[in-house]
Design an enzyme around this catalytic site. Sequence first.
Site, PDB file in Angstrom:
ATOM      1  N   ASN A  65       0.844  -1.202   0.000  1.00 31.02           N
ATOM      2  CA  ASN A  65       0.000   0.000   0.000  1.00 31.02           C
ATOM      3  C   ASN A  65       0.875   1.246   0.000  1.00 31.02           C
ATOM      4  O   ASN A  65       1.974   1.273   0.580  1.00 31.02           O
ATOM      5  CB  ASN A  65      -0.988   0.002   1.170  1.00 31.02           C
ATOM      6  CG  ASN A  65      -0.347  -0.130   2.528  1.00 31.02           C
ATOM      7  OD1 ASN A  65       0.713  -0.722   2.686  1.00 31.02           O
ATOM      8  ND2 ASN A  65      -0.986   0.431   3.538  1.00 31.02           N
ATOM      9  N   ILE A  66       0.390   2.256  -0.693  1.00 33.51           N
ATOM     10  CA  ILE A  66       1.104   3.530  -0.807  1.00 33.51           C
ATOM     11  C   ILE A  66       0.117   4.627  -0.433  1.00 33.51           C
ATOM     12  O   ILE A  66      -0.870   4.846  -1.145  1.00 33.51           O
ATOM     13  CB  ILE A  66       1.620   3.751  -2.253  1.00 33.51           C
ATOM     14  CG1 ILE A  66       2.472   2.551  -2.719  1.00 33.51           C
ATOM     15  CG2 ILE A  66       2.417   5.051  -2.341  1.00 33.51           C
ATOM     16  CD1 ILE A  66       2.783   2.555  -4.216  1.00 33.51           C
ATOM     17  N   GLU A  67       0.364   5.282   0.701  1.00 29.15           N
ATOM     18  CA  GLU A  67      -0.572   6.298   1.175  1.00 29.15           C
ATOM     19  C   GLU A  67      -0.193   7.685   0.659  1.00 29.15           C
ATOM     20  O   GLU A  67       0.916   7.898   0.154  1.00 29.15           O
ATOM     21  CB  GLU A  67      -0.618   6.263   2.715  1.00 29.15           C
ATOM     22  CG  GLU A  67      -1.149   4.917   3.199  1.00 29.15           C
ATOM     23  CD  GLU A  67      -1.413   4.850   4.687  1.00 29.15           C
ATOM     24  OE1 GLU A  67      -0.905   5.714   5.434  1.00 29.15           O
ATOM     25  OE2 GLU A  67      -2.137   3.921   5.100  1.00 29.15           O
ATOM     26  N   CYS A  75      -4.159   0.723  -2.485  1.00 26.05           N
ATOM     27  CA  CYS A  75      -3.982  -0.518  -1.719  1.00 26.05           C
ATOM     28  C   CYS A  75      -2.952  -1.440  -2.382  1.00 26.05           C
ATOM     29  O   CYS A  75      -2.722  -1.380  -3.601  1.00 26.05           O
ATOM     30  CB  CYS A  75      -5.298  -1.275  -1.631  1.00 26.05           C
ATOM     31  SG  CYS A  75      -6.563  -0.430  -0.668  1.00 26.05           S
ATOM     32  N   GLU A 112      -3.163  -4.575  -3.081  1.00 32.07           N
ATOM     33  CA  GLU A 112      -3.719  -5.458  -4.107  1.00 32.07           C
ATOM     34  C   GLU A 112      -3.739  -4.780  -5.476  1.00 32.07           C
ATOM     35  O   GLU A 112      -3.424  -5.385  -6.496  1.00 32.07           O
ATOM     36  CB  GLU A 112      -5.159  -5.862  -3.758  1.00 32.07           C
ATOM     37  CG  GLU A 112      -5.311  -6.641  -2.477  1.00 32.07           C
ATOM     38  CD  GLU A 112      -5.587  -5.756  -1.268  1.00 32.07           C
ATOM     39  OE1 GLU A 112      -4.932  -4.709  -1.125  1.00 32.07           O
ATOM     40  OE2 GLU A 112      -6.451  -6.128  -0.465  1.00 32.07           O
ATOM     41  N   CYS A 164     -10.399  -4.594   0.360  1.00 33.31           N
ATOM     42  CA  CYS A 164     -11.478  -3.613   0.512  1.00 33.31           C
ATOM     43  C   CYS A 164     -12.419  -3.689  -0.689  1.00 33.31           C
ATOM     44  O   CYS A 164     -12.121  -4.331  -1.706  1.00 33.31           O
ATOM     45  CB  CYS A 164     -10.895  -2.206   0.669  1.00 33.31           C
ATOM     46  SG  CYS A 164     -10.302  -1.502  -0.877  1.00 33.31           S
ATOM     47  N   CYS A 173     -10.930  -2.670  -4.056  1.00 37.54           N
ATOM     48  CA  CYS A 173     -10.024  -3.685  -4.607  1.00 37.54           C
ATOM     49  C   CYS A 173     -10.801  -4.867  -5.165  1.00 37.54           C
ATOM     50  O   CYS A 173     -10.430  -5.426  -6.198  1.00 37.54           O
ATOM     51  CB  CYS A 173      -9.023  -4.155  -3.555  1.00 37.54           C
ATOM     52  SG  CYS A 173      -7.740  -2.925  -3.257  1.00 37.54           S
TER      53      CYS A 173
HETATM   54  N1  THU Z   1      -5.232  -1.374   2.608  1.00 41.65           N
HETATM   55  C1  THU Z   1      -4.713  -2.196   1.645  1.00 41.65           C
HETATM   56  O1  THU Z   1      -3.614  -1.960   1.130  1.00 41.65           O
HETATM   57  N2  THU Z   1      -5.432  -3.277   1.275  1.00 41.65           N
HETATM   58  C2  THU Z   1      -6.633  -3.629   1.820  1.00 41.65           C
HETATM   59  O2  THU Z   1      -7.240  -4.582   1.382  1.00 41.65           O
HETATM   60  C3  THU Z   1      -7.172  -2.889   2.965  1.00 41.65           C
HETATM   61  C4  THU Z   1      -6.532  -1.577   3.212  1.00 41.65           C
HETATM   62  C5  THU Z   1      -4.456  -0.216   3.049  1.00 41.65           C
HETATM   63  C6  THU Z   1      -5.008   1.127   2.688  1.00 41.65           C
HETATM   64  C7  THU Z   1      -4.399   2.010   3.745  1.00 41.65           C
HETATM   65  O3  THU Z   1      -3.105   2.398   3.326  1.00 41.65           O
HETATM   66  C8  THU Z   1      -4.243   1.104   4.948  1.00 41.65           C
HETATM   67  O4  THU Z   1      -4.369  -0.231   4.453  1.00 41.65           O
HETATM   68  C9  THU Z   1      -5.278   1.328   6.047  1.00 41.65           C
HETATM   69  O5  THU Z   1      -6.547   1.325   5.519  1.00 41.65           O
END
Ligand code: THU
Length: 133
Positions: free
Chosen positions: A42-44, A53, A55, A89, A92
């Site tokens: 994941n990259i925020e 996310c 995935e 999520c 995704c």
């Molecule tokens: N996140 C994912 O990368 N994949 C998921 O299926 C659920 C959420 C990440 C998004 C965000 O950076 C962090 O998890 C918290 O929500």
Amino acid sequence: MDYENLINLAIKARESSYSPYSGFSVGASVLCKNGKIYTGCNIESSAYSETICAERVALSKAISEGERDFVAIAVVGGKDSITSFTYPCGACRQFLSELCPQELEIVLFNGNYIEKTTLGELLPKSFNRSSIV
Ligand code: THU
């Protein structure tokens, strides 16, 4: 099928997570029919909604390399260590459903146990290409 290697690659990919806002690191690995594996984390973003996310990163890497046939995706996540299952999520699930079959195996690991499900189980009756063509 034994998904130990796929899970280990997701765990490794999680180490690259950029998640300073949530502190929740996620790793994913996509297995293609030809045996190749693509990983993502994941990259925020400080503009929160631009976060992507793990995935979608992994699948985008695979698709951009020309892959179209997918068998499984492993996902692992957690704040510090991996202690619970991280289910993909809703965004995704929809993203995966564009180019992955309903039978795509979704492999989750909580640090102790593996749980396997399918895309069709997580996103039944989805809106898809056949809805609009
Ligand atoms: N996140 C994912 O990368 N994949 C998921 O299926 C659920 C959420 C990440 C998004 C965000 O950076 C962090 O998890 C918290 O929500």
